[in-house]
Every structure is written in C-alpha cells, then in structure tokens.
Design a protein around this motif. Sequence first.
Motif, mmCIF file in Angstrom:
data_model
loop_
_atom_site.group_PDB
_atom_site.id
_atom_site.type_symbol
_atom_site.label_atom_id
_atom_site.label_comp_id
_atom_site.label_asym_id
_atom_site.label_seq_id
_atom_site.Cartn_x
_atom_site.Cartn_y
_atom_site.Cartn_z
ATOM 1 N N GLN A 195 1.489 -8.100 8.859
ATOM 2 C CA GLN A 195 0.927 -8.996 9.651
ATOM 3 C C GLN A 195 0.404 -9.996 9.287
ATOM 4 O O GLN A 195 -0.937 -9.915 8.799
ATOM 5 C CB GLN A 195 0.142 -7.985 10.728
ATOM 6 C CG GLN A 195 0.831 -6.759 11.322
ATOM 7 C CD GLN A 195 1.918 -7.150 12.153
ATOM 8 O OE1 GLN A 195 2.122 -8.252 12.865
ATOM 9 N NE2 GLN A 195 3.250 -6.437 11.813
ATOM 10 N N PRO A 196 0.545 -11.279 9.320
ATOM 11 C CA PRO A 196 -0.275 -12.362 8.805
ATOM 12 C C PRO A 196 -1.828 -12.661 9.363
ATOM 13 O O PRO A 196 -2.616 -13.170 8.714
ATOM 14 C CB PRO A 196 0.552 -13.422 9.129
ATOM 15 C CG PRO A 196 1.656 -13.094 10.159
ATOM 16 C CD PRO A 196 1.762 -11.742 9.889
ATOM 17 N N GLU A 197 -2.098 -12.152 10.610
ATOM 18 C CA GLU A 197 -3.204 -12.315 10.983
ATOM 19 C C GLU A 197 -4.187 -11.150 10.441
ATOM 20 O O GLU A 197 -5.606 -11.436 10.855
ATOM 21 C CB GLU A 197 -3.312 -12.258 12.513
ATOM 22 C CG GLU A 197 -2.863 -11.075 13.029
ATOM 23 C CD GLU A 197 -1.101 -10.729 13.321
ATOM 24 O OE1 GLU A 197 -0.941 -9.516 13.655
ATOM 25 O OE2 GLU A 197 -0.724 -11.549 12.939
ATOM 26 N N GLU A 198 -3.825 -10.339 9.830
ATOM 27 C CA GLU A 198 -4.754 -9.275 9.384
ATOM 28 C C GLU A 198 -5.077 -9.824 8.025
ATOM 29 O O GLU A 198 -4.580 -10.408 7.201
ATOM 30 C CB GLU A 198 -3.843 -7.747 8.835
ATOM 31 C CG GLU A 198 -3.294 -7.050 10.117
ATOM 32 C CD GLU A 198 -4.355 -6.610 10.885
ATOM 33 O OE1 GLU A 198 -5.525 -6.306 10.421
ATOM 34 O OE2 GLU A 198 -4.280 -6.229 12.123
ATOM 35 N N PHE A 199 -6.751 -9.304 7.563
ATOM 36 C CA PHE A 199 -7.433 -9.668 6.702
ATOM 37 C C PHE A 199 -6.913 -9.308 5.181
ATOM 38 O O PHE A 199 -6.515 -10.050 4.555
ATOM 39 C CB PHE A 199 -8.701 -9.398 6.850
ATOM 40 C CG PHE A 199 -9.592 -9.711 5.445
ATOM 41 C CD1 PHE A 199 -10.075 -11.032 5.023
ATOM 42 C CD2 PHE A 199 -10.007 -8.474 4.882
ATOM 43 C CE1 PHE A 199 -10.782 -11.150 3.703
ATOM 44 C CE2 PHE A 199 -10.685 -8.868 3.454
ATOM 45 C CZ PHE A 199 -10.863 -10.002 3.148
ATOM 46 N N GLU A 200 -6.440 -8.067 5.246
ATOM 47 C CA GLU A 200 -6.069 -7.297 4.032
ATOM 48 C C GLU A 200 -4.609 -7.476 3.670
ATOM 49 O O GLU A 200 -3.887 -7.415 4.743
ATOM 50 C CB GLU A 200 -6.578 -5.825 3.991
ATOM 51 C CG GLU A 200 -6.060 -5.145 2.714
ATOM 52 C CD GLU A 200 -6.171 -3.469 2.937
ATOM 53 O OE1 GLU A 200 -7.206 -3.021 2.792
ATOM 54 O OE2 GLU A 200 -5.289 -2.901 3.107
ATOM 55 N N ASN A 201 -4.319 -7.842 2.426
ATOM 56 C CA ASN A 201 -2.833 -7.838 2.059
ATOM 57 C C ASN A 201 -2.848 -7.312 0.671
ATOM 58 O O ASN A 201 -3.709 -6.994 0.018
ATOM 59 C CB ASN A 201 -2.482 -9.247 2.047
ATOM 60 C CG ASN A 201 -3.321 -10.404 1.399
ATOM 61 O OD1 ASN A 201 -3.895 -10.001 0.198
ATOM 62 N ND2 ASN A 201 -3.695 -11.456 1.780
ATOM 63 N N LEU A 202 -1.514 -7.365 0.180
ATOM 64 C CA LEU A 202 -1.450 -6.774 -1.167
ATOM 65 C C LEU A 202 -2.199 -7.633 -2.302
ATOM 66 O O LEU A 202 -2.784 -6.926 -3.227
ATOM 67 C CB LEU A 202 0.048 -6.743 -1.500
ATOM 68 C CG LEU A 202 0.575 -6.406 -2.750
ATOM 69 C CD1 LEU A 202 0.020 -4.722 -2.811
ATOM 70 C CD2 LEU A 202 2.154 -6.335 -2.942
ATOM 71 N N ASP A 203 -2.361 -8.860 -2.045
ATOM 72 C CA ASP A 203 -3.254 -9.684 -3.103
ATOM 73 C C ASP A 203 -4.545 -8.978 -2.897
ATOM 74 O O ASP A 203 -5.132 -8.991 -4.231
ATOM 75 C CB ASP A 203 -3.212 -11.132 -2.657
ATOM 76 C CG ASP A 203 -1.783 -11.622 -2.857
ATOM 77 O OD1 ASP A 203 -1.065 -11.266 -3.688
ATOM 78 O OD2 ASP A 203 -1.710 -12.929 -2.240
ATOM 79 N N TYR A 204 -5.171 -8.799 -2.115
ATOM 80 C CA TYR A 204 -6.502 -8.203 -1.954
ATOM 81 C C TYR A 204 -6.601 -6.607 -2.748
ATOM 82 O O TYR A 204 -7.520 -6.551 -3.589
ATOM 83 C CB TYR A 204 -7.080 -8.078 -0.417
ATOM 84 C CG TYR A 204 -8.405 -7.352 -0.811
ATOM 85 C CD1 TYR A 204 -9.463 -8.005 -0.816
ATOM 86 C CD2 TYR A 204 -8.412 -5.918 -0.199
ATOM 87 C CE1 TYR A 204 -10.681 -7.340 -0.969
ATOM 88 C CE2 TYR A 204 -9.614 -5.255 -0.269
ATOM 89 C CZ TYR A 204 -10.775 -6.020 -0.401
ATOM 90 O OH TYR A 204 -11.830 -5.364 -0.403
ATOM 91 N N VAL A 205 -5.640 -5.941 -2.372
ATOM 92 C CA VAL A 205 -5.622 -4.690 -2.901
ATOM 93 C C VAL A 205 -5.304 -4.781 -4.631
ATOM 94 O O VAL A 205 -6.280 -4.189 -5.193
ATOM 95 C CB VAL A 205 -4.656 -3.624 -2.377
ATOM 96 C CG1 VAL A 205 -4.245 -2.571 -3.095
ATOM 97 C CG2 VAL A 205 -4.741 -3.536 -1.099
ATOM 98 N N ILE A 206 -4.499 -5.386 -4.893
ATOM 99 C CA ILE A 206 -4.217 -5.786 -6.418
ATOM 100 C C ILE A 206 -5.637 -6.260 -7.249
ATOM 101 O O ILE A 206 -6.038 -5.832 -8.251
ATOM 102 C CB ILE A 206 -3.260 -6.473 -6.628
ATOM 103 C CG1 ILE A 206 -1.742 -5.957 -6.220
ATOM 104 C CG2 ILE A 206 -2.929 -6.961 -8.199
ATOM 105 C CD1 ILE A 206 -1.620 -4.577 -6.612
ATOM 106 N N ASN A 207 -6.097 -7.273 -6.501
ATOM 107 C CA ASN A 207 -7.459 -7.960 -6.991
ATOM 108 C C ASN A 207 -8.689 -6.708 -6.902
ATOM 109 O O ASN A 207 -9.361 -6.875 -8.043
ATOM 110 C CB ASN A 207 -7.590 -9.228 -6.245
ATOM 111 C CG ASN A 207 -7.022 -10.385 -6.464
ATOM 112 O OD1 ASN A 207 -6.524 -10.490 -7.580
ATOM 113 N ND2 ASN A 207 -6.965 -11.042 -5.653
ATOM 114 N N ALA A 208 -8.715 -6.111 -5.989
ATOM 115 C CA ALA A 208 -9.888 -5.093 -6.007
ATOM 116 C C ALA A 208 -9.684 -4.182 -7.171
ATOM 117 O O ALA A 208 -10.448 -3.587 -7.762
ATOM 118 C CB ALA A 208 -9.695 -4.331 -4.685
ATOM 119 N N LEU A 209 -8.348 -3.627 -7.257
ATOM 120 C CA LEU A 209 -8.021 -2.717 -8.468
ATOM 121 C C LEU A 209 -7.902 -3.337 -9.914
ATOM 122 O O LEU A 209 -8.175 -2.443 -10.887
ATOM 123 C CB LEU A 209 -6.825 -2.002 -8.044
ATOM 124 C CG LEU A 209 -6.857 -0.769 -6.876
ATOM 125 C CD1 LEU A 209 -5.452 -0.376 -6.646
ATOM 126 C CD2 LEU A 209 -7.840 0.144 -6.938
#
Length: 80
Positions: A34-48
């Motif tokens: 969902q493009p309107e959601e803040f979290e995306n795979l890039d965020y998860v990868i950057n966090a980890l």
Amino acid sequence: MTDHGIEFPVFRLHVVPAVLALASPSWQRDVWLQPEEFENLDYVINALFDDFCNADDPAPWLGKSLRTEEEVTLLTSSPS
C-alpha cells in the motif's frame, strides 16, 4: 516501558517490529503493498542492516539492541 537490560532500548522499538514484519506475509501484503503506508521493505532493511542493528554481523549488538544470544542466532540463521 523501558528495557534497562540493554544499552540502547529505544533501538528495539525499530528492530523488533522489523523482524516481525519479515515474519508476517499478511503484514507484507497489507502494508508494504500500500503506497500510502509509511512502513515499507526499505525501512525494514535499513532498520536491520544500517540503523539499529547489523543483521550481517549481529553479535556486536548483543547488549545494545539485542538482548540474548538466541536473538543473535536467529538473526544469523537462514530459513530452512
């Protein structure tokens, strides 16, 4: 709740949800697609990998953002 057992307890507010997101296909479908959601795979990868842990070498994060040897092992384990 503050976790006083680790050096950077606030980092867990990013690490734990990132791990949970990777473990949940329904979350991935409902949120990442969902493009309107803040979290995306890039965020998860950057966090980890970049910001709050290093999933390539998590051992140095034990006592910082990871609590136990088991968490270190789980981050380094490949899915079977």
